[in-house]
Design a protein around this motif. Structure first.
Motif, PDB file in Angstrom:
ATOM      1  N   THR A  35     -37.805 -12.417  23.110  1.00 29.95           N
ATOM      2  CA  THR A  35     -37.952 -12.431  21.761  1.00 29.95           C
ATOM      3  C   THR A  35     -37.966 -14.097  21.177  1.00 29.95           C
ATOM      4  O   THR A  35     -37.280 -14.880  22.168  1.00 29.95           O
ATOM      5  CB  THR A  35     -36.879 -11.830  20.825  1.00 29.95           C
ATOM      6  N   PHE A  36     -38.708 -14.529  20.585  1.00 30.07           N
ATOM      7  CA  PHE A  36     -38.982 -16.044  20.014  1.00 30.07           C
ATOM      8  C   PHE A  36     -38.745 -15.919  18.520  1.00 30.07           C
ATOM      9  O   PHE A  36     -39.435 -15.279  17.804  1.00 30.07           O
ATOM     10  CB  PHE A  36     -40.462 -16.446  20.450  1.00 30.07           C
ATOM     11  N   HIS A  37     -37.939 -16.743  18.219  1.00 27.42           N
ATOM     12  CA  HIS A  37     -37.585 -16.881  16.800  1.00 27.42           C
ATOM     13  C   HIS A  37     -37.694 -18.190  16.152  1.00 27.42           C
ATOM     14  O   HIS A  37     -36.971 -19.192  16.744  1.00 27.42           O
ATOM     15  CB  HIS A  37     -35.988 -16.478  16.457  1.00 27.42           C
ATOM     16  N   PRO A  38     -38.701 -18.531  15.367  1.00 25.07           N
ATOM     17  CA  PRO A  38     -38.757 -19.896  14.716  1.00 25.07           C
ATOM     18  C   PRO A  38     -37.433 -20.438  13.997  1.00 25.07           C
ATOM     19  O   PRO A  38     -36.681 -19.512  13.536  1.00 25.07           O
ATOM     20  CB  PRO A  38     -39.979 -19.674  13.685  1.00 25.07           C
ATOM     21  N   ALA A  39     -37.381 -21.805  14.074  1.00 18.55           N
ATOM     22  CA  ALA A  39     -36.373 -22.502  13.177  1.00 18.55           C
ATOM     23  C   ALA A  39     -36.274 -22.045  11.628  1.00 18.55           C
ATOM     24  O   ALA A  39     -37.285 -21.845  11.294  1.00 18.55           O
ATOM     25  CB  ALA A  39     -36.420 -23.886  13.341  1.00 18.55           C
ATOM     26  N   HIS A  40     -35.101 -21.768  11.242  1.00 18.30           N
ATOM     27  CA  HIS A  40     -34.946 -21.172   9.857  1.00 18.30           C
ATOM     28  C   HIS A  40     -35.692 -20.138   9.487  1.00 18.30           C
ATOM     29  O   HIS A  40     -36.264 -19.964   8.448  1.00 18.30           O
ATOM     30  CB  HIS A  40     -35.492 -22.571   8.985  1.00 18.30           C
ATOM     31  N   ASN A  41     -35.613 -18.954  10.483  1.00 21.45           N
ATOM     32  CA  ASN A  41     -36.293 -17.689  10.113  1.00 21.45           C
ATOM     33  C   ASN A  41     -35.403 -16.884   9.374  1.00 21.45           C
ATOM     34  O   ASN A  41     -34.056 -17.186   9.281  1.00 21.45           O
ATOM     35  CB  ASN A  41     -37.028 -16.904  11.477  1.00 21.45           C
ATOM     36  N   SER A  54     -26.172  -2.855  22.004  1.00 23.25           N
ATOM     37  CA  SER A  54     -27.348  -3.918  22.063  1.00 23.25           C
ATOM     38  C   SER A  54     -26.709  -5.187  22.597  1.00 23.25           C
ATOM     39  O   SER A  54     -25.611  -5.481  22.464  1.00 23.25           O
ATOM     40  CB  SER A  54     -27.902  -4.114  20.662  1.00 23.25           C
ATOM     41  N   ARG A  55     -27.628  -6.026  23.387  1.00 23.93           N
ATOM     42  CA  ARG A  55     -27.046  -7.341  24.048  1.00 23.93           C
ATOM     43  C   ARG A  55     -28.164  -8.295  23.602  1.00 23.93           C
ATOM     44  O   ARG A  55     -29.535  -8.029  23.581  1.00 23.93           O
ATOM     45  CB  ARG A  55     -26.901  -7.013  25.361  1.00 23.93           C
ATOM     46  N   CYS A  56     -27.884  -9.305  23.331  1.00 22.90           N
ATOM     47  CA  CYS A  56     -28.670 -10.486  23.489  1.00 22.90           C
ATOM     48  C   CYS A  56     -28.330 -11.706  24.076  1.00 22.90           C
ATOM     49  O   CYS A  56     -27.232 -12.283  23.857  1.00 22.90           O
ATOM     50  CB  CYS A  56     -28.809 -10.967  21.676  1.00 22.90           C
ATOM     51  N   GLN A  57     -29.181 -12.183  25.060  1.00 20.24           N
ATOM     52  CA  GLN A  57     -28.737 -13.489  25.691  1.00 20.24           C
ATOM     53  C   GLN A  57     -29.805 -14.429  25.069  1.00 20.24           C
ATOM     54  O   GLN A  57     -31.021 -14.233  25.197  1.00 20.24           O
ATOM     55  CB  GLN A  57     -29.014 -13.272  27.271  1.00 20.24           C
ATOM     56  N   VAL A  58     -29.246 -15.871  24.971  1.00 19.44           N
ATOM     57  CA  VAL A  58     -30.052 -16.711  24.454  1.00 19.44           C
ATOM     58  C   VAL A  58     -30.466 -17.611  25.460  1.00 19.44           C
ATOM     59  O   VAL A  58     -29.544 -17.997  26.325  1.00 19.44           O
ATOM     60  CB  VAL A  58     -29.493 -17.644  23.147  1.00 19.44           C
ATOM     61  N   LEU A  59     -31.838 -18.003  25.592  1.00 18.73           N
ATOM     62  CA  LEU A  59     -31.965 -18.894  26.897  1.00 18.73           C
ATOM     63  C   LEU A  59     -32.165 -20.113  26.446  1.00 18.73           C
ATOM     64  O   LEU A  59     -31.863 -21.074  26.857  1.00 18.73           O
ATOM     65  CB  LEU A  59     -33.314 -18.348  27.176  1.00 18.73           C
ATOM     66  N   THR A  60     -32.980 -20.522  25.088  1.00 19.70           N
ATOM     67  CA  THR A  60     -33.171 -21.631  24.393  1.00 19.70           C
ATOM     68  C   THR A  60     -32.943 -21.416  22.908  1.00 19.70           C
ATOM     69  O   THR A  60     -32.927 -20.613  22.285  1.00 19.70           O
ATOM     70  CB  THR A  60     -34.382 -22.412  24.862  1.00 19.70           C
ATOM     71  N   LEU A  63     -29.101 -18.711  18.014  1.00 16.14           N
ATOM     72  CA  LEU A  63     -29.118 -17.582  17.204  1.00 16.14           C
ATOM     73  C   LEU A  63     -27.699 -17.385  16.352  1.00 16.14           C
ATOM     74  O   LEU A  63     -26.829 -17.583  17.209  1.00 16.14           O
ATOM     75  CB  LEU A  63     -29.533 -16.191  17.742  1.00 16.14           C
ATOM     76  N   ARG A  64     -27.824 -17.081  15.176  1.00 16.55           N
ATOM     77  CA  ARG A  64     -26.673 -16.980  14.393  1.00 16.55           C
ATOM     78  C   ARG A  64     -26.442 -15.497  14.024  1.00 16.55           C
ATOM     79  O   ARG A  64     -27.537 -14.949  13.623  1.00 16.55           O
ATOM     80  CB  ARG A  64     -26.625 -17.646  13.059  1.00 16.55           C
ATOM     81  N   PHE A  65     -25.351 -14.885  14.651  1.00 13.41           N
ATOM     82  CA  PHE A  65     -25.327 -13.536  14.321  1.00 13.41           C
ATOM     83  C   PHE A  65     -23.991 -13.245  13.339  1.00 13.41           C
ATOM     84  O   PHE A  65     -22.878 -13.866  13.391  1.00 13.41           O
ATOM     85  CB  PHE A  65     -24.679 -12.699  15.821  1.00 13.41           C
ATOM     86  N   ARG A  66     -24.190 -12.140  12.453  1.00  9.50           N
ATOM     87  CA  ARG A  66     -22.935 -11.726  11.804  1.00  9.50           C
ATOM     88  C   ARG A  66     -22.895 -10.203  12.396  1.00  9.50           C
ATOM     89  O   ARG A  66     -23.592  -9.369  12.146  1.00  9.50           O
ATOM     90  CB  ARG A  66     -23.386 -11.378  10.284  1.00  9.50           C
ATOM     91  N   VAL A  67     -21.699 -10.114  12.960  1.00  9.78           N
ATOM     92  CA  VAL A  67     -21.483  -8.854  13.605  1.00  9.78           C
ATOM     93  C   VAL A  67     -20.038  -8.365  13.047  1.00  9.78           C
ATOM     94  O   VAL A  67     -18.987  -8.978  13.130  1.00  9.78           O
ATOM     95  CB  VAL A  67     -21.186  -8.805  15.013  1.00  9.78           C
ATOM     96  N   GLY A  68     -20.043  -7.072  12.463  1.00  7.38           N
ATOM     97  CA  GLY A  68     -18.913  -6.645  11.750  1.00  7.38           C
ATOM     98  C   GLY A  68     -18.239  -7.651  10.883  1.00  7.38           C
ATOM     99  O   GLY A  68     -17.115  -7.795  10.759  1.00  7.38           O
ATOM    100  N   GLY A  69     -19.187  -8.323  10.273  1.00  8.11           N
ATOM    101  CA  GLY A  69     -18.830  -9.057   9.191  1.00  8.11           C
ATOM    102  C   GLY A  69     -18.262 -10.693   9.547  1.00  8.11           C
ATOM    103  O   GLY A  69     -17.874 -11.658   8.826  1.00  8.11           O
ATOM    104  N   PHE A  90     -28.875 -10.913  12.598  1.00  7.63           N
ATOM    105  CA  PHE A  90     -29.150 -12.428  13.157  1.00  7.63           C
ATOM    106  C   PHE A  90     -30.166 -12.937  12.629  1.00  7.63           C
ATOM    107  O   PHE A  90     -31.136 -12.352  11.962  1.00  7.63           O
ATOM    108  CB  PHE A  90     -28.846 -12.285  14.709  1.00  7.63           C
ATOM    109  N   TRP A  91     -30.263 -14.286  12.786  1.00  6.66           N
ATOM    110  CA  TRP A  91     -31.332 -15.137  12.377  1.00  6.66           C
ATOM    111  C   TRP A  91     -31.300 -16.279  12.975  1.00  6.66           C
ATOM    112  O   TRP A  91     -30.188 -16.682  13.770  1.00  6.66           O
ATOM    113  CB  TRP A  91     -31.062 -15.367  10.897  1.00  6.66           C
TER     114      TRP A  91
END
Length: 180
Positions: A35-41, A54-60, A63-69, A90-91
Motif C-alpha cells: 500500500t501507498f498512502h499520500p502525505a496528509h491523507n 491484520s498486520r501492517c509493516q511500514v517500509l517508508t 502511518l498513524r494508527f488508532r487501535v482500541g482507542g 489509520f492514516w
C-alpha cells in the motif's frame, strides 16, 4: 475475483494498493497487499475485522494508527498487529508518502471488499467520511462483507437491521456487493 498483481486506487484518500498474495494463492490463509498512502491523507472509517488478524509493516514514511482507542505512530521497519475484533483505523499524518505491507489472516473475502470499496470511491459513491452515499449500497456491502469488515458506526444492532431489511431491497434494486 481479485488476483495477484491487481492494482486499485482510492481517489478519496489517494491510497494505492497492489495485491501481492490473494486467498487463491494461499489457500485462504493470507491476503497480502502493498500500500501507498499520500502525505496528509484522510482516514478510512473506524472498523473491526471480526475474524481476522491484520498486520501492517511500514517500509517508508509513517502511518498513524488508532487501535482500541490508543494512537500510535508506526515508523519504517516497525509493524503493528491488530487482533480480530479490535476497533481501529489509520492514516498518514506525515510529510511524505507512506509505503507499507498489509496482511490479513485468514484471507476470507477481504480482497473483494477492497476492490468494491475502492471502485465506489472511484465513482464518487462514498461520502466525505468514506461511507457509501446510498443506504441500499451500504446495506448490501454490510451483508456481503460482514465476516471481514464491520464499521464501528452505525452501531451493530442498526447494521443488522440494515443488512436484514434493506439488504434484500438493495439487491432487488440492482446494488451489488462486488461493485467494480
Amino acid at each position: 475475483m481479485a488476483t495477484r498483481g491487481t492494482q486499485i486506487l482510492n481517489p478519496r484518500t489517494g491510497q494505492r494498493s497492489v495485491f501481492l498474495q490473494t486467498a487463491q494463492d494461499t489457500g485462504g490463509a493470507l491476503f497480502q497487499m502493498e500500500t501507498f498512502h499520500p502525505a496528509h491523507n484522510a482516514a478510512e472509517p473506524e472498523h473491526t475485522h471480526p475474524f481476522q488478524e491484520s498486520r501492517c509493516q511500514v517500509l517508508t514514511g509513517t502511518l498513524r494508527f488508532r487501535v482500541g482507542g490508543v494512537e500510535r505512530t508506526i515508523k519504517p521497519g516497525e509493524a503493528i498487529v491488530i487482533p480480530p475484533g479490535v476497533a481501529h483505523h489509520f492514516w498518514n499524518d506525515g510529510e511524505v508518502e507512506a509505503h507499507a505491507i498489509q496482511e490479513f489472516r485468514p484471507a476470507l473475502n477481504i480482497e473483494d471488499f477492497f476492490v468494491a470499496y475502492f471502485a465506489l470511491a472511484r465513482d464518487g459513491k462514498l461520502s466525505e467520511g468514506g461511507i457509501p452515499k446510498s443506504v441500499l449500497q451500504l446495506a448490501v456491502l454490510l451483508k456481503a462483507y460482514d465476516r471481514v469488515l464491520r464499521p464501528t458506526n452505525p452501531p451493530r444492532f442498526l447494521q443488522r437491521v440494515l443488512m436484514e431489511t434493506l439488504g434484500p431491497i438493495g439487491r432487488l434494486a440492482g446494488y451489488q456487493p462486488n461493485y467494480i
